[in-house]
Design a protein around this motif. Sequence first.
Motif, PDB file in Angstrom:
ATOM      1  N   ALA A  24      26.621  31.197  31.615  1.00 28.94           N
ATOM      2  CA  ALA A  24      27.820  32.039  31.608  1.00 28.94           C
ATOM      3  C   ALA A  24      27.612  33.320  32.402  1.00 28.94           C
ATOM      4  O   ALA A  24      28.495  33.766  33.133  1.00 28.94           O
ATOM      5  CB  ALA A  24      28.213  32.373  30.166  1.00 28.94           C
ATOM      6  N   THR A  44      31.151  34.506  32.679  1.00 27.73           N
ATOM      7  CA  THR A  44      31.504  35.821  32.150  1.00 27.73           C
ATOM      8  C   THR A  44      31.002  36.937  33.049  1.00 27.73           C
ATOM      9  O   THR A  44      31.479  38.059  32.995  1.00 27.73           O
ATOM     10  CB  THR A  44      30.889  36.011  30.755  1.00 27.73           C
ATOM     11  OG1 THR A  44      29.455  35.904  30.866  1.00 27.73           O
ATOM     12  CG2 THR A  44      31.376  34.935  29.807  1.00 27.73           C
ATOM     13  N   SER A  87      20.777  30.493  25.951  1.00 27.37           N
ATOM     14  CA  SER A  87      22.116  30.333  25.378  1.00 27.37           C
ATOM     15  C   SER A  87      23.204  30.936  26.257  1.00 27.37           C
ATOM     16  O   SER A  87      24.376  30.572  26.119  1.00 27.37           O
ATOM     17  CB  SER A  87      22.172  30.983  23.988  1.00 27.37           C
ATOM     18  OG  SER A  87      22.027  32.386  24.083  1.00 27.37           O
ATOM     19  N   SER A  88      22.835  31.836  27.147  1.00 27.88           N
ATOM     20  CA  SER A  88      23.863  32.587  27.878  1.00 27.88           C
ATOM     21  C   SER A  88      23.677  32.603  29.388  1.00 27.88           C
ATOM     22  O   SER A  88      24.499  33.166  30.103  1.00 27.88           O
ATOM     23  CB  SER A  88      23.881  34.041  27.371  1.00 27.88           C
ATOM     24  OG  SER A  88      22.587  34.623  27.498  1.00 27.88           O
ATOM     25  N   SER A 148      26.141  29.219  19.405  1.00 23.56           N
ATOM     26  CA  SER A 148      26.957  28.270  20.157  1.00 23.56           C
ATOM     27  C   SER A 148      28.310  28.885  20.474  1.00 23.56           C
ATOM     28  O   SER A 148      28.882  29.636  19.675  1.00 23.56           O
ATOM     29  CB  SER A 148      27.149  26.995  19.327  1.00 23.56           C
ATOM     30  OG  SER A 148      28.224  26.244  19.802  1.00 23.56           O
ATOM     31  N   ASP A 149      28.851  28.557  21.636  1.00 21.27           N
ATOM     32  CA  ASP A 149      30.190  29.042  21.986  1.00 21.27           C
ATOM     33  C   ASP A 149      31.245  27.956  21.802  1.00 21.27           C
ATOM     34  O   ASP A 149      32.326  28.020  22.378  1.00 21.27           O
ATOM     35  CB  ASP A 149      30.221  29.594  23.417  1.00 21.27           C
ATOM     36  CG  ASP A 149      29.943  28.528  24.467  1.00 21.27           C
ATOM     37  OD1 ASP A 149      29.688  27.373  24.085  1.00 21.27           O
ATOM     38  OD2 ASP A 149      29.979  28.866  25.665  1.00 21.27           O
ATOM     39  N   ASP A 150      30.928  26.951  20.989  1.00 21.57           N
ATOM     40  CA  ASP A 150      31.887  25.905  20.648  1.00 21.57           C
ATOM     41  C   ASP A 150      32.964  26.536  19.770  1.00 21.57           C
ATOM     42  O   ASP A 150      32.678  26.985  18.663  1.00 21.57           O
ATOM     43  CB  ASP A 150      31.145  24.785  19.900  1.00 21.57           C
ATOM     44  CG  ASP A 150      31.900  23.476  19.909  1.00 21.57           C
ATOM     45  OD1 ASP A 150      32.869  23.367  20.673  1.00 21.57           O
ATOM     46  OD2 ASP A 150      31.506  22.563  19.158  1.00 21.57           O
ATOM     47  N   ASN A 151      34.203  26.586  20.248  1.00 26.00           N
ATOM     48  CA  ASN A 151      35.274  27.277  19.540  1.00 26.00           C
ATOM     49  C   ASN A 151      35.624  26.541  18.252  1.00 26.00           C
ATOM     50  O   ASN A 151      36.097  25.401  18.294  1.00 26.00           O
ATOM     51  CB  ASN A 151      36.519  27.372  20.435  1.00 26.00           C
ATOM     52  CG  ASN A 151      37.544  28.335  19.862  1.00 26.00           C
ATOM     53  OD1 ASN A 151      37.671  28.503  18.649  1.00 26.00           O
ATOM     54  ND2 ASN A 151      38.300  28.976  20.748  1.00 26.00           N
ATOM     55  N   CYS A 177      26.482  20.402  17.826  1.00 29.46           N
ATOM     56  CA  CYS A 177      27.131  21.222  18.851  1.00 29.46           C
ATOM     57  C   CYS A 177      26.989  20.525  20.199  1.00 29.46           C
ATOM     58  O   CYS A 177      25.862  20.193  20.591  1.00 29.46           O
ATOM     59  CB  CYS A 177      26.524  22.612  18.903  1.00 29.46           C
ATOM     60  SG  CYS A 177      27.140  23.624  20.269  1.00 29.46           S
ATOM     61  N   CYS A 197      30.538  23.864  26.756  1.00 29.32           N
ATOM     62  CA  CYS A 197      29.746  24.576  25.755  1.00 29.32           C
ATOM     63  C   CYS A 197      28.481  25.132  26.403  1.00 29.32           C
ATOM     64  O   CYS A 197      28.101  24.730  27.501  1.00 29.32           O
ATOM     65  CB  CYS A 197      29.388  23.658  24.589  1.00 29.32           C
ATOM     66  SG  CYS A 197      28.109  22.454  24.978  1.00 29.32           S
ATOM     67  N   ASN A 198      27.816  26.046  25.709  1.00 23.13           N
ATOM     68  CA  ASN A 198      26.639  26.682  26.306  1.00 23.13           C
ATOM     69  C   ASN A 198      25.363  25.871  26.111  1.00 23.13           C
ATOM     70  O   ASN A 198      24.434  25.974  26.901  1.00 23.13           O
ATOM     71  CB  ASN A 198      26.450  28.099  25.756  1.00 23.13           C
ATOM     72  CG  ASN A 198      26.267  28.132  24.249  1.00 23.13           C
ATOM     73  OD1 ASN A 198      26.753  27.249  23.530  1.00 23.13           O
ATOM     74  ND2 ASN A 198      25.583  29.139  23.740  1.00 23.13           N
TER      75      ASN A 198
END
Length: 984
Positions: free
Chosen positions: A707, A288, A703-704, A742-745, A881, A763-764
Amino acid sequence: MTWFRAGSGVAKLAIKRTLSQTGTYAARKHLLPSQTRHFHTTLFKSKAQSAPVPRPVPLSRLTDSFLDGTSSVYLEELQRTWENDPQSVDESWDNFFRNFVGQASTSPGISGQTIQESMRLLLLVRAYQVYGHMKAKIDPLGLEKREIPDDLDPAFYGFSEADLDHRERCNWLRDRIETPTPTQYNSERREVILDRLIWSTQFENFLATKWTAAKRFGLEGGETLIPGMKEMFDRSADLGVESIVIGMSHRGRLNVLGNVVRKPLRQIFSEFSGGTKPVDEVGLYTGTGDVKYHLGTSYDRPTRGGKRIHLSLVANPSHLEAVDPVVVGKTRAKQYYSNDADRTKNMGILIHGDGSFAGQGVVYETLHLSGLPNYTTGGTIHIVVNNQVAFTTDPQAGRSSQYCTDVAKALNAPIFHVNGDDVEAVVHACELAAEWRQTFHSDVVVDIVCYRRFGHNEIDEPSFTQPKMYKIIRNHPSSLEIYQKKLLETGQATKEDIDRIQSKVTSILNEEFLASKDYVPQRRDWLSAYWLGFKSPEQLSRIRNTGVKPEILKNVGKAITTLPETFKPHRAVKKIFADRFKMIESGEGVDWAVAEALAFATLLVEGNHVRLSGQDVERGTFSHRHSVIHDQETGDRYCPLDHVMMNQNEEMFTVSNSSLSEFAVLGFELGYSMENPNSLVLWEAQFGDFSNGAQVIFDQFLSSGEAKWLRQTGLVVLLPHGYDGQGPEHSSARLERFLQMSDDNPFVVPEMEPTLRNQIQTCNWQVVNVTTPANYFHVLRRQLHREFRKPLIVMSPKNLLRHKECKSNLSEFDDVQGHPGFDKQGTRFKRLIKDQNAHSDLEEGIRRLVLCSGKVYYELDEKRKSVDAKDIAICRVEQLCPFPYDLIQRELNRYPNAEIVWCQEEPMNMGAYKAPLTMSNTSAALPLPPPPLVSTPFTEENSRNSSKTPSNLNPSPPTPPYAKTLIPGFLSFCGVTCGGVFFF
């Protein structure tokens, strides 16, 4: 003079009077003639002192003190001088004599402790002047045996080796600072300093010209930081430093990136203009992204002395000082992997702001790690860019002490305060800091007192809140203008010399700006040498088995359960290890602690580094781990995992109790894990809820971080979790928060074909709630047996550590086909554990399928057995997750007629309920209607152990201890308490 001719008696009485308020004494009485008073020779011993206990002096030597001899003459002369002119003697002696005659008035600049130490030190020095010959080695044959007087022992005066070291450090500083003339640089050095200051200044001017409305958090007002840092690095390289890890916030970061770390200017300018996506490289990902003044990089740069030094600037968020422990941890890891046992080749440098250095608690937490054996890096250099204002807050509102750096006094670290307008003084202070760190291997602080020419950012108006300050700043010359004027006035530079350097810098900046328009990043800058070959999410990584050969399991199992014969552990610990040995021998009943130790041991024999830290991790909060054992008679320590292999590196396995800190210690371990992928780094919270003390690390880094900054980490976080009747604070590790991050859609089912599945790579992080020792073993090993790294959050158990049903057989750990742990995928971590009642692939007679996660499974299974509910199936979702869509679908197909229920201990707004609710509906392609609530009447039976659920504490109005939510057609919810499960 009569009172003073008592000689040693006077000195001793004065010392006693002066020191009696702060110390304890062993006194030896010395009778003097009747015309004088009784005096006592006193021995000072500080209450907080850890010095050796001084030896008592024999009575036969009471009349043989050196103070009875020539020292009386020495003191008489000193006293005569003081009587004639009190200002002619040192202030400490002035206070000494005033104390004796009752005229004491301690000088405001001198503390009582300083006076005491000075007097004791003078007596020690005098003792060596008189009796030093008794300790001198003058007989080449060593035939003469001399009795060394007690007076020559520093402990006799309350001094320890640490005190003498302190004196050495003070003298080191005096030799370099208290000089007859200020430090002078020759013309060649001054030209280098000028060149670097021009680069610093012109860089900021160039950015301001090209991007007038952009936020860049420039260094204007503190430009001398750049020549100071560069001289510090040059001096460090000369003293043996090969690698430096840098952490800093946003102010001045672009200048440091360009002028110190040597990040290509065209790349910086390209990022200002929006940049372009990297091309022509397989697997390169951009994430990102983040703002340009948060990004990090690493480069090798030459030094003025002809050497090369590796510089790493760690990426950081907007949270000031949050990066501090990350830098220190990364530095410590570099020292381990480069065998830098002396901690002289790898160094950390932290650049702070004045407001954040004083105000952010993580600064002290990080400083506090500096002397701890398993966290020290041999000293960190701290540079404070002291703008004398924090955003809009004046110093008097931002701290309680005079200086923003006073927090460093807790370490007795030297603090160099320097005028930021004096570039040569800044350079000298930075060089001194480098020399100090390499000489004494401890922290040091450089406080560059400067200013901020513009507001917090370039489009901010500072005069709203600091009008007087900015009225002065508007008319204040820059540090470059001040230095140019000095050089011109002293004839050390000409106008032509200055113009030539400025023209060169301007020309290069313009050339790099033009080149930035076509700049395309080509190199995988996110990978260091250790990470080459590791894959990005765009590159599919194959799933690997994590089973271990049975003979290896047996061998390492015996090593970690056997204690030396001469070692005498606590009898309870001895029994624990005897039981563990039986587990390995029989291959049955392996518990949680043994499974963990087996995971560590097998990774060690494969050549991996393992490091576990946190509060009380050596024993374990719940007294289950016992990785370090203490001899009950000698106090010696023994760590079985240090002896898995012959001649094992003592730091290859590291387990360490940490300071009582979450923020700094978790940040430290995160930084440690980022250096090398071939290491299992774990941090364990004392209780899971304590992790919120490190929430910034979870939110902004763990967590980020991949990204934003394309940095992978395999850090494992162990969070004890479970409603075991210990109250709301010690029950929940806030599982729901980690799932929310979590960035799991939840609305897209990813590709689940085993040969194409990269769900876990995209995933993150991973969140698991494991229920068997064998699965815990495999999830830890899985962290290293893959071609990428992801953080792992483990909801670790408490009562399962000793639960009679929570056991595994050793065959579940190995890689032998046909053993219980081996299935068609091999032996590996199980994301979902199916019902253990040997159900077939199609079970139409099952009326209810209960999905759960964690220890509640054992309560459900116990209840099912007690009521003989054979039409109930229970499946454990071990990995929450990324969500195991494929395995959930497999179980739904197995039980086509079953009502689907999610069961958990936590209330509906907590725990994992919302994640499987959404994802299970997505998996079944069903709509997600609002969940109607069906309450269960409040009863005395249901309210037992109500301490676990806060809503149960108030029975009026009636509130059930659990709620059952029905989702038409698919998923139900059931909460439970320790009192039992009620939906059967």
